[in-house]
Design a protein around this motif. Structure first.
Motif, PDB file in Angstrom:
ATOM      1  N   ARG A 176       2.493   1.826  -3.429  1.00 40.85           N
ATOM      2  CA  ARG A 176       1.544   2.310  -4.442  1.00 40.85           C
ATOM      3  C   ARG A 176       1.169   3.768  -4.206  1.00 40.85           C
ATOM      4  O   ARG A 176       1.086   4.551  -5.148  1.00 40.85           O
ATOM      5  N   VAL A 177       0.946   4.150  -2.966  1.00 38.93           N
ATOM      6  CA  VAL A 177       0.631   5.545  -2.648  1.00 38.93           C
ATOM      7  C   VAL A 177       1.823   6.433  -3.006  1.00 38.93           C
ATOM      8  O   VAL A 177       1.654   7.511  -3.591  1.00 38.93           O
ATOM      9  N   SER A 178       3.015   5.973  -2.703  1.00 40.26           N
ATOM     10  CA  SER A 178       4.222   6.735  -3.008  1.00 40.26           C
ATOM     11  C   SER A 178       4.353   6.950  -4.513  1.00 40.26           C
ATOM     12  O   SER A 178       4.654   8.064  -4.972  1.00 40.26           O
TER      13      SER A 178
ATOM     14  N   PHE B 146       0.831  -1.202   0.000  1.00 37.23           N
ATOM     15  CA  PHE B 146       0.000   0.000   0.000  1.00 37.23           C
ATOM     16  C   PHE B 146       0.871   1.261   0.000  1.00 37.23           C
ATOM     17  O   PHE B 146       0.633   2.192  -0.773  1.00 37.23           O
ATOM     18  N   GLU B 147       1.886   1.290   0.851  1.00 43.14           N
ATOM     19  CA  GLU B 147       2.779   2.450   0.929  1.00 43.14           C
ATOM     20  C   GLU B 147       3.505   2.679  -0.392  1.00 43.14           C
ATOM     21  O   GLU B 147       3.639   3.812  -0.845  1.00 43.14           O
TER      22      GLU B 147
ATOM     23  N   LEU C 244       1.700   9.521  -5.671  1.00 41.29           N
ATOM     24  CA  LEU C 244       2.083  10.884  -5.287  1.00 41.29           C
ATOM     25  C   LEU C 244       3.233  11.396  -6.147  1.00 41.29           C
ATOM     26  O   LEU C 244       3.269  12.574  -6.523  1.00 41.29           O
TER      27      LEU C 244
END
Length: 175
Positions: free
Chosen positions: A105-107, A102-103, A110
């Protein structure tokens, strides 16, 4: 014990045999009855002792059974605790993997949007602080040329210009 029939000849043998048979059966029945009474009497005498012996054996058996049951229960509890710990470890490992995915993919999202990362912001903050220190060091404690120019602009903005002053004079004359 039971008496055996004696062999006799002829009619006498038939009537004597039936009488002897009846006598023998009667005598056997009486012996059986007496044996039963003797067994009953003996059971009454030793019954209390036998009952107490059976109770002692029952208590011993109950203790052994209870001990074995407690041992099995302890063993099962240990197994269940071990299984629960294994499941907990696996589940937390899966959550860690999910969190990492999850981290990441979010990174990436962004980054595609051009949002700076926390590390980049920290770096910029550090650089701004360095620049502030450098400016403060070069400026010293007195006012700088930039500060003097700003003050001069403010003062100039407050003074009326020659054109504005001429308009005021014209207005007064028109009255």
């Amino acid at each position: 014990m039971v008496k055996k029939l004696q062999k006799k000849s002829g009619d006498e043998a038939a009537s004597g045999a039936s009488a002897q048979l009846a006598s023998t059966v009667k005598e056997s029945a009486q012996q059986i009855w007496l044996a039963g009474l003797g067994a009953f009497s003996k059971a009454q005498e030793e019954g209390g002792k036998v009952f107490e012996a059976l109770v002692r054996e029952g208590v011993t058996l109950q203790r052994r059974t209870q001990s074995a049951a407690e041992e099995k229960l302890s063993e099962a509890t240990t197994r269940m605790t071990s299984m629960a710990n294994d499941l907990s470890t696996k589940a937390s490992g899966q959550w860690d993997k999910l969190e990492t995915i999850f981290e990441e993919r979010v990174s990436r999202a962004l980054k595609k949007l051009g949002v700076p990362t926390a590390r980049e912001i920290d770096e910029l903050t550090r650089r701004v602080e360095e620049l502030n220190r450098a400016v403060t060091a070069t400026r010293g404690t007195g006012t700088t040329g930039a500060t003097r120019k700003t003050a001069a602009r403010k003062t100039a903005a407050k003074r009326p210009t020659a054109q504005a002053a001429g308009k005021r004079v014209a207005r007064k004359a028109a009255r």
